[in-house]
Every structure is written in structure tokens, then in C-alpha cells.
Scaffold this motif. Structure first.
Motif, PDB file in Angstrom:
ATOM      1  N   CYS A 199     -26.165  18.083  47.074  1.00  0.00           N
ATOM      2  CA  CYS A 199     -26.620  18.957  48.683  1.00  0.00           C
ATOM      3  C   CYS A 199     -25.787  17.209  49.203  1.00  0.00           C
ATOM      4  O   CYS A 199     -25.404  17.673  50.589  1.00  0.00           O
ATOM      5  CB  CYS A 199     -27.957  18.931  48.548  1.00  0.00           C
ATOM      6  SG  CYS A 199     -29.023  19.635  47.994  1.00  0.00           S
ATOM      7  N   ALA A 200     -26.394  15.834  49.102  1.00  0.00           N
ATOM      8  CA  ALA A 200     -25.589  15.041  49.653  1.00  0.00           C
ATOM      9  C   ALA A 200     -24.438  14.800  50.103  1.00  0.00           C
ATOM     10  O   ALA A 200     -23.746  14.755  51.347  1.00  0.00           O
ATOM     11  CB  ALA A 200     -26.498  13.829  49.154  1.00  0.00           C
ATOM     12  N   THR A 201     -23.241  15.263  48.871  1.00  0.00           N
ATOM     13  CA  THR A 201     -21.933  14.426  49.379  1.00  0.00           C
ATOM     14  C   THR A 201     -21.159  15.777  50.011  1.00  0.00           C
ATOM     15  O   THR A 201     -20.358  15.402  51.334  1.00  0.00           O
ATOM     16  CB  THR A 201     -21.713  14.712  48.160  1.00  0.00           C
ATOM     17  OG1 THR A 201     -21.461  15.701  46.948  1.00  0.00           O
ATOM     18  CG2 THR A 201     -21.401  13.227  47.049  1.00  0.00           C
ATOM     19  N   THR A 202     -21.880  16.905  50.094  1.00  0.00           N
ATOM     20  CA  THR A 202     -21.329  18.123  51.127  1.00  0.00           C
ATOM     21  C   THR A 202     -21.590  17.835  52.297  1.00  0.00           C
ATOM     22  O   THR A 202     -20.425  18.004  52.805  1.00  0.00           O
ATOM     23  CB  THR A 202     -22.381  18.805  50.932  1.00  0.00           C
ATOM     24  OG1 THR A 202     -22.107  19.611  48.548  1.00  0.00           O
ATOM     25  CG2 THR A 202     -21.539  20.988  50.796  1.00  0.00           C
ATOM     26  N   TYR A 203     -23.024  17.219  52.469  1.00  0.00           N
ATOM     27  CA  TYR A 203     -22.640  16.791  53.947  1.00  0.00           C
ATOM     28  C   TYR A 203     -21.990  15.476  54.787  1.00  0.00           C
ATOM     29  O   TYR A 203     -21.331  15.533  55.526  1.00  0.00           O
ATOM     30  CB  TYR A 203     -24.346  16.641  54.326  1.00  0.00           C
ATOM     31  CG  TYR A 203     -24.676  15.894  55.443  1.00  0.00           C
ATOM     32  CD1 TYR A 203     -24.465  16.166  57.121  1.00  0.00           C
ATOM     33  CD2 TYR A 203     -25.050  14.260  55.517  1.00  0.00           C
ATOM     34  CE1 TYR A 203     -24.214  15.262  57.522  1.00  0.00           C
ATOM     35  CE2 TYR A 203     -25.026  13.232  56.238  1.00  0.00           C
ATOM     36  CZ  TYR A 203     -25.220  14.307  57.824  1.00  0.00           C
ATOM     37  OH  TYR A 203     -25.502  13.475  59.585  1.00  0.00           O
ATOM     38  N   GLY A 204     -21.950  14.718  53.661  1.00  0.00           N
ATOM     39  CA  GLY A 204     -21.274  13.379  53.382  1.00  0.00           C
ATOM     40  C   GLY A 204     -20.242  13.937  54.057  1.00  0.00           C
ATOM     41  O   GLY A 204     -19.475  13.030  54.924  1.00  0.00           O
ATOM     42  N   GLY A 205     -19.242  14.192  53.919  1.00  0.00           N
ATOM     43  CA  GLY A 205     -18.326  14.919  53.880  1.00  0.00           C
ATOM     44  C   GLY A 205     -17.471  15.208  55.663  1.00  0.00           C
ATOM     45  O   GLY A 205     -16.766  14.786  55.929  1.00  0.00           O
ATOM     46  N   SER A 206     -18.349  15.425  56.072  1.00  0.00           N
ATOM     47  CA  SER A 206     -18.275  15.586  57.606  1.00  0.00           C
ATOM     48  C   SER A 206     -18.413  14.788  58.197  1.00  0.00           C
ATOM     49  O   SER A 206     -17.892  14.973  59.265  1.00  0.00           O
ATOM     50  CB  SER A 206     -19.780  16.877  57.900  1.00  0.00           C
ATOM     51  OG  SER A 206     -20.707  16.755  58.240  1.00  0.00           O
ATOM     52  N   LEU A 207     -19.159  13.693  57.930  1.00  0.00           N
ATOM     53  CA  LEU A 207     -19.135  12.329  58.756  1.00  0.00           C
ATOM     54  C   LEU A 207     -17.867  12.088  58.881  1.00  0.00           C
ATOM     55  O   LEU A 207     -16.934  11.460  60.330  1.00  0.00           O
ATOM     56  CB  LEU A 207     -20.037  11.297  58.105  1.00  0.00           C
ATOM     57  CG  LEU A 207     -20.835  11.918  57.903  1.00  0.00           C
ATOM     58  CD1 LEU A 207     -22.479  10.528  57.788  1.00  0.00           C
ATOM     59  CD2 LEU A 207     -22.144  12.141  59.405  1.00  0.00           C
ATOM     60  N   THR A 208     -16.875  11.564  57.954  1.00  0.00           N
ATOM     61  CA  THR A 208     -15.437  11.523  58.523  1.00  0.00           C
ATOM     62  C   THR A 208     -14.278  12.039  58.462  1.00  0.00           C
ATOM     63  O   THR A 208     -13.429  11.551  58.900  1.00  0.00           O
ATOM     64  CB  THR A 208     -15.108  10.822  56.889  1.00  0.00           C
ATOM     65  OG1 THR A 208     -15.868  11.732  55.807  1.00  0.00           O
ATOM     66  CG2 THR A 208     -15.161   9.564  56.616  1.00  0.00           C
ATOM     67  N   ALA A 209     -15.008  13.551  58.580  1.00  0.00           N
ATOM     68  CA  ALA A 209     -14.076  14.502  58.694  1.00  0.00           C
ATOM     69  C   ALA A 209     -13.767  14.623  60.231  1.00  0.00           C
ATOM     70  O   ALA A 209     -13.353  14.127  60.917  1.00  0.00           O
ATOM     71  CB  ALA A 209     -14.653  16.168  58.699  1.00  0.00           C
ATOM     72  N   ILE A 210     -15.386  13.875  60.906  1.00  0.00           N
ATOM     73  CA  ILE A 210     -15.275  13.956  62.674  1.00  0.00           C
ATOM     74  C   ILE A 210     -14.837  12.878  63.052  1.00  0.00           C
ATOM     75  O   ILE A 210     -14.270  12.530  63.416  1.00  0.00           O
ATOM     76  CB  ILE A 210     -16.873  14.352  62.609  1.00  0.00           C
ATOM     77  CG1 ILE A 210     -17.495  15.955  62.333  1.00  0.00           C
ATOM     78  CG2 ILE A 210     -17.086  13.977  64.184  1.00  0.00           C
ATOM     79  CD1 ILE A 210     -18.698  15.940  62.636  1.00  0.00           C
ATOM     80  N   LEU A 211     -15.486  11.782  62.240  1.00  0.00           N
ATOM     81  CA  LEU A 211     -15.258  10.290  62.890  1.00  0.00           C
ATOM     82  C   LEU A 211     -13.658   9.514  62.859  1.00  0.00           C
ATOM     83  O   LEU A 211     -13.267   8.841  63.133  1.00  0.00           O
ATOM     84  CB  LEU A 211     -16.393   9.146  62.546  1.00  0.00           C
ATOM     85  CG  LEU A 211     -17.460   9.531  62.869  1.00  0.00           C
ATOM     86  CD1 LEU A 211     -18.263   8.928  61.759  1.00  0.00           C
ATOM     87  CD2 LEU A 211     -17.248   9.484  64.563  1.00  0.00           C
TER      88      LEU A 211
END
Lengths: 503, 319, 158
Positions: free
Chosen positions: A66-78
Motif C-alpha cells: 500500500c505504502a509504496t504505491t502512494y510513495g511513488g506519487s511524491l517523486t512524480a510530483i516533485l
């Protein structure tokens, strides 16, 4: 109802909350690191998980998933680099919005959509899994054979260079599964006289090699790439206006994500892609997409997190993995002596409650982390690859060795790392090979059993309604993309943007 | 003459040296963790047996016990693994019907003299299980089987369950029997319930919940006498199937293990099986401590089992 | 224009050769199935252990043949999405060599000394020159690995 009580019990145990807090943190960091995702992390965790108490071990896998799936979005945005392939679509609008100086808003939308999508997906999973498992009482060899074939047929539509290559990869995986002593006859197959292969080729070592090792070699082709934190921002909860703009998108994409997730072999990457495309198709302000539309962030994030719950449904209910990460989780369950299916619900209610509770907890937990420290986590992505990857691969070697204390296993790991890298370069993605490897034994035994039950007449499988339905769906799964391609509706452009490991 | 004398001296010298050495070995034993090798998958009946049986032994021997599973070719991979390890008592393995069958099948270069059956742990009765309401009773089933083809489910081909199925076929005089192998007992029960197969031989715990739910019928127990805690279930002898096939499980070591080490292991395992947890475990399947026997009795029993299987060897291997 | 067409033709040839390689692999493995032990009919239960692998290999061969056929037939425009590939950088091969050397070194000098050589070795190979950063992070990582595998999991590492 009993199961809800068990879930509540799991979530009130302080040690479980600790595991959720730590597991989510690790998952978030790993998810944010480009190249590392749930598949690599769970593969690396396997040697440890199989030594744990089954509930804790499998719950931990579910948490980091669950957590990795969300974590991927942080770098995608920043930093405009998806931390996981499932977050690839999030870069389309997330990064432009961040560039406009609204990184906090983008992170807020992503965090909020991810958590809502994730939690709704898990609720669907809690309801659907036991229902599907009950159906398993009607599942004999014919039905399992058809279901496994259906799983393989989905290889036609997962992204990759070409459908034929996916199928060749799948066939290669099936072939790998036949290595070792045949369970029914005791005959050695493809062992080439190697005692280390009598028990079959080590699935875990192959997974570590093909996912973690293959990714290492891929990183070696791009050591020159420098990453910079282009935008900074503190996560902000979506404003009321933003919320009113995206709530329909979130619900729609959650639905898409859950359904795609439940389909065998399809994971968060495909879910995000389809949700984004659908959102674009129905949007009134199409020209905003690609320039920082908040719907363009909400859709893929809700979908890929919802898919996480979805992919667990067939995995737990029928033992057919819903995607790459769940294939590894399934392997861990089998090593721990747990056989998915209706018996699991009767015999191990604690285990299922643990998985459900852990996933719910992880979603709430990453919502908190995301709101508090998104900026901090995104900085972790700036760890130089030259430091990170040597450590990852050393961990992979030790992990591969520790399972059976065998140097041969390190050899297998490295062999598949090299093989996986070159196959991937030629368009043979790792995910189909792993699907074949996981489903191979089921397909072969269920086929043999059907042969015996129907007195050698395999066509009788078509006489079983459930089996027939799945076989027809398989046919549709294979022909569907062909038809879609012929109609020109298949978007090559977006498909080709998604490279690397599935999910 | 001269040479012979020399030779005898040498033998004596070797005997003395090795005797002294083995005494040292016994005192030092165990010098590391003891591995227990199972020939079926973790989580199954054999795995549970091994864990309960050796639980207290770790403390008695003051060492740790590692459970490993080497599946494939019935007991082939287990015995191959055992063969690759020194005969020093640090490698224990399950001894059951599969062990005898594998030795017989020729898939491994070992026979009954290459192992020492140490202790017997369980004698679990098997039951004839069919779909609920399918047959009037045991006699009805046997009548049916004499003139109709039967699909019988069980575990591994060439394993214990398969052999018992063959014995059952011969004892009844079945018209035709197709043996359908499944990996786990849970799948067997499902396929009996949904009618894919006609019959299966199962241990009580493998179908208890389905029997309670009325999904399966129990036709008979394959024992000489009815069970005390299930007096309503007739024996095979009563319904016209005179066969006894309790499932025997025990532990063994490689032949050539120093005598003192064998004694020490036997004593430790027997003591371990007298523990409360093990007695509780036995109760779960309607057994008591009479299931537990030592080396002499178990060795003789294994030999009988081994010899009995020779009679169906031809049928099984087609040779 | 002509160079573009040439590169496209090259892509197709790669795909064609690839398919031939897969076909050769499938054929070879099919040959290997002939070395499997035959089992008596009652053990095989009607299906010999060779049946399933052979079926897969035939499917694999046919898929590859289809692909080879497509490679020959594909119009130039359709091949464009595959594009031309950069050659594999030598760094990849050096990384593989280092990885194999690490695995060979492990049983000889021990796991942790081997790691102490391998980790900085790979980092330097990849162009890392910040010695203090490397020293600190790798020492920390080796300590972490020691704690995890030796102290917590008690794995007997070489």
C-alpha cells in the motif's frame, strides 16, 4: 461481522500498530525512490517474511505494498520521475502543477485521492474476497484450469512491447515452473543432473534476480542521470473548491482501479493509465490536462491505490495473483504453508483480518505521513544511485543466500538478473515471466486432474459453465486488444511511456 | 594364516578406536542444530506431526531443531538429502509409508537396511468418505463399485494414499478405478463435495468440518474394530472391505549413525512424545499414547510394511 | 530518409533474429524432453511428464514463428514505435562481472570482507568519487546487514 471484530482487534494491538507505522514508513521511502517499488521491496523482504509468524509476515507485505504505491506519487510530483511505474501517469499533471508553484496543492490532491482510493479499494476487498472464496467450493480442476488460463490471457493487454512477446515470456515462465521433480511422477525434468534443481527452481531467487537485479543493470545504463528537487512544498489538504471538483473523479477512478486490480495479472500501472484516459475522455476542459489539471492527479492516484486492494482479491480467494507484487505475496503465503481459498477463511480468520487491518492501517498511516512530511520523503530520493544500488544488490545477494544457505541460489539470482535485463531490453518484460512461473504448476496439475476426471476427454472442460465462462473471457482478453488496435483506439503513445517493471 | 591374524588384529583395533570415538561422539552429541526433514509440504498433517513430536526434544537435547521440507517424488528428495548428509544423528527425517514406497520404486539407491526407524508417533485411522447422500451406506457403495467405474481422489501418485487406493480396489474387486491426485487434502474434500470424484480415503481432521456441515458422508473406518469415540461408524470388515490402513508416521536416522547417538535420540524423542502437548495432539485424532513406540517395535513394523508393499509393487510399477 | 529506412530495417532484422533465437531455444528444449525418464502407465496416469513441457514449447515455437513472420512483413511505419536502441553500455557488463566476482569471493574471504570490497568497487565503477560519503554509508550498511542477518536472523553466512 466476526471478521470486523477481528480486524478491530488487530488494529488495537500496539505491536501491530508499530508494524504498520514502521512498514508504512519503509514502504513510503522505497516507493519514493525511483526504480525501487513494491515488487523489488517485497522480493527483497521475502527471505525475512518466510521466517516470521504468518500473519505478521503477510500483513507486512500488504502494508509496504500500500505504502509504496502512494510513495511513488511524491517523486512524480516533485522531481518529475515516477517513484514506481504505477505513478507514471501522475507526472503528467502533478509536475506541471508543482512547477506553477503549487506543489503543496498537488501533493494534497495526490495524498487525499490515494487514501480515499486505497481505503475504498480495501473495503471492496473485504466484502468481495470471502464472496469469491465461497464460489471456490464450486471450483474443481476444470474451473481452476480455466481461471489460470484466463490469468495468462491477461498478458495480452498488460503494457509491454508486444502481445506476442508477453506470451513468449509467459510460456518461458511456464517452462521454468516445470523444472525439477514432477510432483505426480517423480521424474526429473530439465534438471540437467543438478541436485540443486531437484526441488524445482527457486521462485524467490528468480524474483529477486529478475526484479531487483534486472533493475540494477538498468540503472547501470543511466548512471549519468542527475536528479534535482525542482519544486518544494508542504502538503496542504485540498480546499473545499478543489474537493468539489475532484470527488466524482476520485470515486470513478476508484471503481476503475478496483475492477482492473481484481482482474488477474493487471496491476496499478494499467489501472492508473485507464483511469487517466477515462478522465480525459469525459472531461469538459480537456486543454487543461497535461498542464496541471487536478483531475489528472486525482484519477491515477485514486486508481492505482484502489487497485492495490483489488489485486489482493483473487490472490487471497483463489490463489491467482492479481499482479506482480501479489504474485510475490502469494509465493510467501505458499512457503508459509498457507493455501489461499475457502479453507483459508475458515482456518485462518486471524490472518485475513490481519491483512485487511494492516492495509487499512497503512492507508490511514500514509495519509498522516503524507500530510506531515511529504517534503522530507521526497528529499530521500536524492540519495545518489551510486550509493543506493550497491547496497540494494548486496542485500539481494544475502537475501537469496539466506533462504536455503546455498551459493547456488546466488548464482540463480545473478543469472536471472542478467537474463531479465537482456530480455527486458528486447521487449520481454519480467511480469509475464513471473505470471507463468507462478501459474505453471496450477495449470499443469489441474489439466492432468481434468484429464482423469473426464476420462481423457479434455473438451469436457467446456461443459462446465464457470470454466467455459472463463475460457470465453480469455478469448476476449486475447482478441480484445487486437480488435481495439484494429479500431485505432489503443493509445500507443501512452503505452510506450510506461516502461520498467509492471506495477 | 599369518595374514588373517593381522587382518583380525586390524579389525579389532578399528573396532576399539571407533568405539572410543563413538563414545566421544555420544557425549558431544548434539554438536549443532538438528534438522528434521519432511517429505511433504509445510502445513500438512506430517509437518504438524513432526513439529509436535520434536517440540520438547529440543530442550531435552539442549539444541535447536530446524524443520525443512524436501518434497518431490514422494520421499525421493527427502532421502536424497538425507543421503547427502553425514550419518551423525544431526539429520532426522519422517518415516512413513511413502518412505517404504520410494525405496521400492527404485528412484533412490537406498533400501530398508539403509535407515534406522527410531520412533513411531502416530497411527491414524483412515475413513471412506463420499459425497453426502450419494450412497445408502458402505455396502451400497461396494455393490456400486463392483460394476461401475470409480474415480478415487488422494494425494501424490505412488504415495501412501495411492497404494491404499490400489489395495482397496483389489480387496473390493472394483470394476475400474481412476486415481485422481491432488496436492492437498482440502482440495480432495472440495472435489468429493462437488462430485468431481466418487470417493476418497481421508484422516478424520481432513473432513471433520465438512462432515459436521453435512456435506460428506463417512461410510467406514479402515480398522479392525470400531473407534471408541465414533461408535456409529462401521469398520471396513463389517461392510465387506476387509482392509486396515492406519497412517503410520515416525522418525528415523541414517544407518551407520553411532549406536550411542541412536540411543540418545530415541530416548529424547520418546520423552518428547510423552509431553502434554503431544498427548493433546494425539487426542485430536482419537489416539492415545499407545501410538508411540520405540525403535524395536517400529523397526519391525516398518519391515512388515516394506514387505507387504512388495506384493503390489508389480501393479504399481507395471514391471 | 534513406538512413531512417535503414535503421528501421535494422530493427526488423533484430526482431527476426530474436524470434529465430526463441525458436532455436524451444527446439533445443524439446530435444531435452527426450532425456526424461519414462514412467510406467499407472504412475503417469495417462499423461507422461513430457506432455506439458512439450505443449508449452510447441506454443512458444509457434508464437516465435508468428513474430518472425511479422518481422519480415511489417511495414516500415509500424516499426517506428519500437525505435532504434542504444547499444548496451560497457558499464553493464562490468557491473555483471563485479557481481559475479562478489559471489565468488563470498565463500573465499567471507561475506562481510567481500562486501567491503564490492560496495565501494561498484560505486567507483559507477563514477562515485566522494570517498567520505562512501565510507560512512557503506560502513553503516555493512553494520546494518550484519545486525539483520547475523544477529537477528542468525543465518550462517559464509
Amino acid at each position: 461481522m466476526d471478521s470486523l471484530v477481528l480486524v478491530a482487534q488487530f488494529l488495537t494491538d500496539p505491536s501491530n500498530l508499530m508494524i504498520i507505522a514502521v512498514g508504512t514508513l519503509v514502504g513510503l521511502i522505497v516507493g519514493a525512490l525511483p526504480g525501487l517499488g513494491s515488487v523489488v521491496l517485497i522480493a527483497l523482504m521475502l527471505p525475512f517474511v518466510v521466517r516470521m509468524d504468518p500473519t505478521t509476515g503477510i500483513a507486512l507485505c500488504a502494508i509496504v505494498y500500500c505504502a509504496t504505491t502512494y510513495g511513488g506519487s511524491l517523486t512524480a510530483i516533485l522531481i518529475n520521475t515516477p517513484g514506481t511505474p504505477a505513478a507514471a501517469m501522475t507526472t503528467f499533471d502533478g509536475f506541471p502543477l508543482a512547477q506553477k508553484g503549487q506543489a503543496g496543492r498537488a501533493l494534497g490532491i495526490a495524498t487525499f485521492s490515494s487514501a480515499i482510493g486505497g481505503i475504498l479499494g480495501i473495503l471492496v476487498m473485504i466484502v468481495a474476497t470471502p464472496l469469491l472464496a465461497k464460489l471456490a467450493y464450486q471450483f474443481g480442476p476444470a474451473e481452476f484450469f480455466a481461471l489460470a488460463v484466463f490469468g495468462m490471457s491477461m498478458l495480452a493487454s498488460i503494457s509491454g512491447a508486444s502481445m506476442i512477446k508477453n506470451f513468449i515470456g509467459g510460456a518461458f515462465g511456464l517452462l521454468l515452473a516445470t523444472i525439477g521433480t514432477d510432483l505426480t511422477t517423480g521424474v526429473e525434468r530439465f534438471t540437467f543432473g543438478q541436485p540443486d534443481l531437484y526441488e524445482g527452481i527457486a521462485v524467490v531467487q528468480i524474483m529477486i534476480g529478475i526484479f531487483a537485479g534486472g533493475e540494477l543493470l538498468r540503472q547501470a545504463t543511466q548512471t549519468k542521470v542527475k536528479r534535482e528537487l525542482i519544486a518544494e512544498g508542504v502538503t496542504r489538504l485540498p480546499s473545499w473548491q478543489d474537493f468539489r471538483r475532484i470527488w466524482k473523479t476520485v470515486l470513478r477512478s476508484t471503481g476503475i482501479g478496483t475492477v482492473i486490480g481484481i482482474l488477474p495479472a493487471e496491476g496499478g500501472k494499467v489501472a492508473a493509465m485507464i483511469a487517466y484516459n477515462e478522465e480525459y475522455r469525459w472531461s469538459k476542459n480537456k486543454d487543461e490536462f497535461g498542464k496541471g489539471a487536478i483531475e489528472g492527479i486525482a484519477a491515477p492516484e485514486a486508481a492505482n491505490n484502489a487497485a492495490t486492494g483489488g489485486t489482493m482479491v483473487p490472490t487471497l480467494a483463489l490463489g491467482i495473483p492479481g499482479g506482480g507484487s501479489t504474485a510475490i505475496i502469494l509465493t510467501a503465503m505458499l512457503i508459509l504453508g498457507l493455501r489461499p481459498g475457502p479453507q483459508l477463511f475458515v482456518e485462518q480468520p486471524d490472518l485475513l483480518a490481519g491483512i485487511f487491518g494492516a492495509m487499512l492501517g497503512a492507508n490511514v498511516c500514509f495519509l498522516i505521513y503524507g500530510l506531515l512530511g511529504a517534503k522530507l520523503f521526497s528529499r530521500i530520493t536524492l540519495i545518489p544511485t551510486t550509493i543506493l544500488w550497491p547496497c540494494v544488490i548486496a542485500l539481494a545477494c544475502l537475501g537469496a543466500y539466506s533462504l536455503q544457505q546455498s551459493m547456488f541460489d546466488i548464482g540463480v539470482m545473478i543469472f536471472f538478473a542478467v537474463l531479465g535485463f537482456f530480455l527486458n531490453r528486447h521487449g520481454y518484460a519480467p511480469a509475464p515471466i513471473i505470471m507463468g512461473l507462478i501459474l505453471g504448476e496450477l495449470i499443469e496439475t489441474s489439466l492432468k486432474q481434468s484429464y482423469l476426471i473426464y476420462d481423457g476427454n479434455l473438451l469436457a472442460i467446456l461443459g462446465q459453465p464457470i470454466a467455459l465462462a472463463f475460457l470465453l473471457l480469455s478469448l476476449l482478453g486475447i482478441c480484445g486488444p487486437l480488435i481495439a488496435k484494429a479500431l485505432g483506439a489503443f493509445r500507443d503513445k501512452q503505452a510506450s511511456l510506461l516502461t520498467g517493471n509492471d506495477e | 594364516m599369518y595374514r588373517l591374524m593381522d587382518g583380525m588384529k586390524l579389525v579389532a583395533a578399528v573396532a576399539i578406536v571407533s568405539c572410543g570415538a563413538s563414545q566421544v561422539v555420544a557425549d558431544d552429541f548434539p554438536s549443532g542444530p538438528i534438522e528434521v526433514i519432511n517429505n511433504s509440504k509445510p502445513g500438512g498433517g506430517s509437518d504438524i506431526f513432526l513439529r509436535f513430536a520434536t517440540e520438547a526434544a529440543a530442550e531435552i537435547l539442549d539444541t535447536s531443531i530446524i524443520h525443512l521440507s524436501k518434497t518431490g517424488g514422494v520421499a525421493t528428495n527427502t532421502l536424497k538429502y538425507v543421503q547427502s548428509k553425514p550419518a551423525d544423528g544431526h539429520t532426522l527425517f519422517i518415516v512413513n509409508a511413502g518412505t517404504a514406497l520410494t525405496m521400492m520404486s527404485g528412484s533412490i539407491d537406498m533400501d530398508q537396511d539403509d535407515i534406522i526407524p527410531l520412533v513411531r508417533g502416530t497411527v491414524e485411522p483412515e475413513f471412506i468418505v463420499v459425497q453426502a447422500g450419494r450412497f445408502e451406506g458402505g455396502a451400497d457403495f461396494i455393490e456400486y463399485a463392483k460394476s461401475n467405474p470409480i474415480k478415487q481422489a488422494g494425494t501424490k501418485v505412488g504415495g501412501n494414499a495411492h497404494v491404499n487406493a490400489l489395495i482397496m480396489k483389489n480387496t473390493i474387486g472394483m470394476a475400474q478405478q481412476t486415481y485422481v491426485p491432488f496436492e492437498k487434502s482440502g482440495e480432495i474434500v472440495i472435489n468429493v463435495i462437488n462430485g468431481n470424484v466418487d470417493v476418497a480415503l481421508l484422516n478424520h481432521e481432513e473432513f471433520a468440518s465438512q462432515a459436521a456441515a453435512g456435506q460428506v458422508d463417512v461410510l467406514a473406518v479402515l480398522l479392525p474394530e470400531r473407534l471408541e469415540n465414533m461408535p456409529e461408524v462401521p469398520t471396513g470388515h463389517e461392510i465387506g472391505l476387509p482392509m486396515d490402513s492406519p497412517q503410520i508416521r515416525g522418525l528415523g536416522v541414517r544407518a551407520g549413525t553411532p549406536e550411542e547417538v541412536v540411543d540418545k535420540l530415541e530416548a529424547a524423542l520418546l520423552e518428547s512424545m510423552k509431553s502434554d502437548t503431544y498427548v493433546e495432539y494425539l487426542k485430536g485424532s482419537g489416539q492415545d499414547l499407545t501410538s508411540v513406540t520405540g525403535r524395536d517395535a517400529f523397526g519391525a513394523e516398518f519391515k512388515t510394511m516394506y514387505d507387504n508393499y512388495q506384493s503390489i509393487k508389480k501393479e504399481l510399477l507395471g514391471g | 530518409m534513406s538512413t531512417r529506412e535503414e535503421s528501421l530495417r535494422k530493427t526488423d532484422r533484430t526482431l527476426f533474429l530474436e524470434s529465430i533465437a526463441v525458436m532455436a531455444f524451444a527446439a533445443t528444449m524439446y530435444g531435452v524432453t527426450h532425456t526424461f525418464r519414462e514412467v510406467p502407465p499407472i504412475l503417469a496416469q495417462g499423461i507422461q511428464p513430457t506432455a506439458f513441457p512439450r505443449a508449452i514449447l510447441i506454443i512458444m515455437f509457434l508464437l516465435a514463428a508468428t513474430q518472425a513472420f511479422q518481422a519480415l512483413k511489417r511495414p516500415a511505419t509500424e516499426a517506428s514505435s519500437f525505435g532504434k536502441k542504444k547499444p548496451v553500455p560497457p558499464l553493464v557488463f562490468l557491473t555483471i562481472v563485479l557481481l559475479i566476482a562478489f559471489a565468488m569471493l563470498m565463500p573465499i574471504v567471507g561475506t562481510f570482507p567481500a562486501m567491503a570490497v564490492f560496495l565501494p568497487g561498484l560505486a567507483v565503477l559507477w563514477g562515485e568519487r566522494r570517498w567520505i560519503l562512501m565510507g560512512l554509508s557503506f560502513a553503516g550498511f555493512i553494520g546494518f546487514a550484519y545486525g539483520l542477518f547475523v544477529l537477528i536472523m542468525q543465518v550462517p553466512l559464509p
